[in-house]
Scaffold this motif. Structure first.
Motif, PDB file in Angstrom:
ATOM      1  N   SER A   1      -2.557   0.522  12.796  1.00  0.00           N
ATOM      2  CA  SER A   1      -1.548   1.662  13.396  1.00  0.00           C
ATOM      3  C   SER A   1      -2.168   2.328  13.799  1.00  0.00           C
TER       4      SER A   1
ATOM      5  N   GLU B   1     -11.830   0.893   2.856  1.00  0.00           N
ATOM      6  CA  GLU B   1     -11.505   0.339   1.414  1.00  0.00           C
ATOM      7  C   GLU B   1     -10.943  -1.130   0.989  1.00  0.00           C
TER       8      GLU B   1
ATOM      9  N   ASP C   1      -4.102  -2.410   8.088  1.00  0.00           N
ATOM     10  CA  ASP C   1      -4.162  -2.228   5.898  1.00  0.00           C
ATOM     11  C   ASP C   1      -3.408  -3.660   5.953  1.00  0.00           C
ATOM     12  N   VAL C   2      -4.058  -4.376   5.057  1.00  0.00           N
ATOM     13  CA  VAL C   2      -3.910  -5.856   4.505  1.00  0.00           C
ATOM     14  C   VAL C   2      -3.542  -5.726   3.571  1.00  0.00           C
TER      15      VAL C   2
ATOM     16  N   ARG D   1       3.108   4.327  15.730  1.00  0.00           N
ATOM     17  CA  ARG D   1       3.655   3.348  14.214  1.00  0.00           C
ATOM     18  C   ARG D   1       3.331   1.928  14.167  1.00  0.00           C
ATOM     19  N   PRO D   2       2.417   2.179  12.942  1.00  0.00           N
ATOM     20  CA  PRO D   2       2.104   0.961  12.254  1.00  0.00           C
ATOM     21  C   PRO D   2       2.888  -0.586  12.631  1.00  0.00           C
ATOM     22  N   VAL D   3       2.553  -1.766  13.765  1.00  0.00           N
ATOM     23  CA  VAL D   3       2.874  -2.715  13.480  1.00  0.00           C
ATOM     24  C   VAL D   3       2.119  -4.086  13.318  1.00  0.00           C
TER      25      VAL D   3
ATOM     26  N   VAL E   1       7.906  -1.350   7.194  1.00  0.00           N
ATOM     27  CA  VAL E   1       7.329   0.356   7.278  1.00  0.00           C
ATOM     28  C   VAL E   1       7.933   1.560   5.821  1.00  0.00           C
TER      29      VAL E   1
ATOM     30  N   LEU F   1       0.883  -0.931   0.212  1.00  0.00           N
ATOM     31  CA  LEU F   1      -0.165   0.405   0.016  1.00  0.00           C
ATOM     32  C   LEU F   1       0.336   1.543   0.081  1.00  0.00           C
TER      33      LEU F   1
ATOM     34  N   GLY G   1      -1.559  -8.342   9.330  1.00  0.00           N
ATOM     35  CA  GLY G   1      -1.609  -6.636   8.746  1.00  0.00           C
ATOM     36  C   GLY G   1      -0.912  -5.800   9.362  1.00  0.00           C
ATOM     37  N   LEU G   2      -0.925  -4.362   8.723  1.00  0.00           N
ATOM     38  CA  LEU G   2      -0.241  -3.714  10.046  1.00  0.00           C
ATOM     39  C   LEU G   2      -1.485  -2.907  10.391  1.00  0.00           C
TER      40      LEU G   2
ATOM     41  N   ALA H   1       2.579  -6.043   3.510  1.00  0.00           N
ATOM     42  CA  ALA H   1       2.586  -7.005   4.272  1.00  0.00           C
ATOM     43  C   ALA H   1       1.726  -8.405   4.077  1.00  0.00           C
TER      44      ALA H   1
ATOM     45  N   ARG I   1      -6.503   2.120  12.441  1.00  0.00           N
ATOM     46  CA  ARG I   1      -6.371   1.487  11.161  1.00  0.00           C
ATOM     47  C   ARG I   1      -6.308   0.329  10.691  1.00  0.00           C
TER      48      ARG I   1
ATOM     49  N   VAL J   1      -8.009  -1.473   3.488  1.00  0.00           N
ATOM     50  CA  VAL J   1      -7.209  -0.139   4.273  1.00  0.00           C
ATOM     51  C   VAL J   1      -8.963   0.049   5.445  1.00  0.00           C
TER      52      VAL J   1
ATOM     53  N   TRP K   1      10.198  -5.992   9.812  1.00  0.00           N
ATOM     54  CA  TRP K   1       9.748  -7.529  10.011  1.00  0.00           C
ATOM     55  C   TRP K   1      10.015  -8.369   9.526  1.00  0.00           C
TER      56      TRP K   1
END
Lengths: 155, 155
Positions: B22, B121, B65-66, B27-29, A76, A20, B19-20, A67, B63, B76, A123
């Motif tokens: 946020s 989305e 994210d996949v 930060r996204p994990v 990221v 993304l 996925g991530l 991901a 959020r 998203v 990761w």
């Protein structure tokens, strides 16, 4: 360790079908990357007028999120977008896009976007769920997560 | 069409390993989701003190994210986080986490987080790169992208 993780990052990014891409003030959109370690770049082919194309015209900052359990990579990635030149478009087209774009290389809506990463959190694991649990837990303890690598890269 | 896409979304989310996630100002994990259409929820198991755990304590927005080519799903997802209760943790543990968590269910750092999506989305495709090109190009023309589905969902 950072060098090993960087090797792993570039190798696995090669196997990522899509992630993304988020540009300033635009919603994230799935995009297919082409990793290019030699140029410290991630290339994208997109259509004229798309968010990525517009951001690349103004040299904007972007984030590319990966991901992909099959590729064993979560990342990221932050960097800068620029638009790619005609010669490079030929290279990327031949290496990558010709396999999946039915329209021709001379379709005048084809645009090449270059992302130059400056940093990333990565990761790398084949064993996603258990490794991600170990990473979450390692914030609380001094244990090293098993089953993968996690770290931050500078480019 | 939105109903079909919602069906596709929930079915494919079942096959997404991670996925991530946020959360506000974090930060996204990468996190492993468990899709639960019956409760309109996505469950996560995490460790006490992680970003997801902290956000769930305050009912924060998040959020998820996949970007999973193997599952054929890019999404998203926006929603609210809450912490899950003990009974639900038993269910999710048995259905999901017992397979990959070496530590026991009674590990006192185990936390359950519930995400309640309110919108998403979604891009659903087995043919990622060519479909994503078609989506990008469809912004410029009235053509319908071939090879997948794309749309916005409300929950």
């Amino acid at each position: 360790m950072a060098q090993d993780l960087k090797d792993t990052f570039w190798k696995r990014l090669d196997n990522v079908t899509a992630g993304l891409l988020s540009t300033d003030s635009e919603r994230p959109v799935p995009m297919a990357p082409q990793a290019d370690r030699g140029e410290n770049a991630i290339w994208f082919i997109t259509a004229a007028g798309s968010a990525a194309d517009r951001a690349s015209q103004s040299g904007g900052e972007a984030r590319f999120d990966v991901a992909d359990p099959k590729a064993g990579l979560y990342a990221v990635i932050e960097g800068k977008l620029d638009h790619g030149s005609g010669d490079k478009l030929d290279d990327v087209w031949n290496a990558f896009a010709a396999a999946w774009l039915k329209d021709g290389r001379d379709d005048d809506s084809v645009r090449l976007v270059k992302m130059t990463p400056h940093k990333a959190e990565v990761w790398a694991t084949e064993n996603s769920a258990s490794f991600l649990w170990e990473v979450a837990k390692s914030n609380l303890t001094d244990a090293t997560p098993e089953g993968g690598e996690h770290g931050r890269l500078a480019f």
